[in-house]
Design a protein around this motif. Structure first.
Motif: not given
Length: 222
Positions: A1-4, A6-14, A37-41
């Motif tokens: 989520m930190v990556l979002s 700073i401009g990144g996209t995060h995918l959580s898999l489980d 700055g968390l971007r939930s989108d």
């Protein structure tokens, strides 16, 4: 989520839908307090099995991060899992795994070994992961620039060695007097230890009771 943030996209898999629901809840209710700055989108969740092809497009990720994954997989599947991660990475991308450190004495305690041996337990581990075995799997998967580090906590090798001391003290008390001693004493001792360290009472002292619980292994995709 930190990556979002700073401009990144995060995918959580489980593999567990319940864990994914927990992740969504943490993102919407808790994470914004700790991640400015968390971007939930830019944060997504999907069900996936580490022993099967991942629902991710090929050659699109910069980093593949696994927390406590390989220790749940059969050793003969480690390299195949890493190859699958390699397939979703861009050239120059990094695979980064954090695993239980086999050399830490905490995992030899009966309370852990009983859980790890029970295939019906949520804590069931198919295999402890030694540093040599993990590095060998990374090499077999064709990764290069392999690096390792032993971590006290999941994300950093903190210098707060004193926090290990309350656990040792409480374990020895229980061994001496039996389970009548409440484990609620542990948080109290930790608070005392933290306050003492913040007050500068233990500055520079080489407390050796701390042991790194986690092993980090990273490799680059060429």
């Amino acid at each position: 989520m930190v990556l979002s943030a700073i401009g990144g996209t995060h995918l959580s898999l489980d593999i567990s839908p319940t864990q994914l629901l927990l992740g969504r809840w943490l993102m919407t209710r808790v994470a914004d307090r700790y991640i400015p700055g968390l971007r939930s989108d830019r944060v997504f969740f999907a069900c996936a099995d580490a022993l099967k092809p991942l629902p991710v497009h090929r050659l699109q990720a910069d980093v593949a991060y696994g927390l406590g994954v390989m220790n749940h997989l059969p050793p003969q599947a480690w390299a195949d899992h890493l190859r699958e991660l390699r397939g979703i990475l861009k050239p120059g991308g990094t695979i980064f795994h954090v695993l239980p450190n086999l050399d830490c004495e905490v995992y030899s305690r009966p309370i852990f070994t009983r859980q790890f041996a029970d295939s019906g337990s949520m804590q069931y581990w198919t295999q402890f992961v030694s540093e040599d075995n993990a590095v060998a799997a990374f090499r077999e998967a064709g990764l290069s620039d392999i690096r390792t580090a032993k971590l006290w906590r999941y994300d950093h090798d903190a210098g707060l060695r004193y926090l290990r001391i309350p656990e040792v003290v409480c374990r020895r008390i229980v061994q001496r007097f039996g389970s009548r001693i409440s484990f609620r004493i542990v948080p109290a001792l930790q608070r005392w230890a933290r306050r003492s360290a913040e007050a500068g009472r233990w500055t520079g002292r080489p407390w050796t009771l701390r042991q790194p619980r986690h092993l980090a292994v990273a490799g680059t995709c060429r």
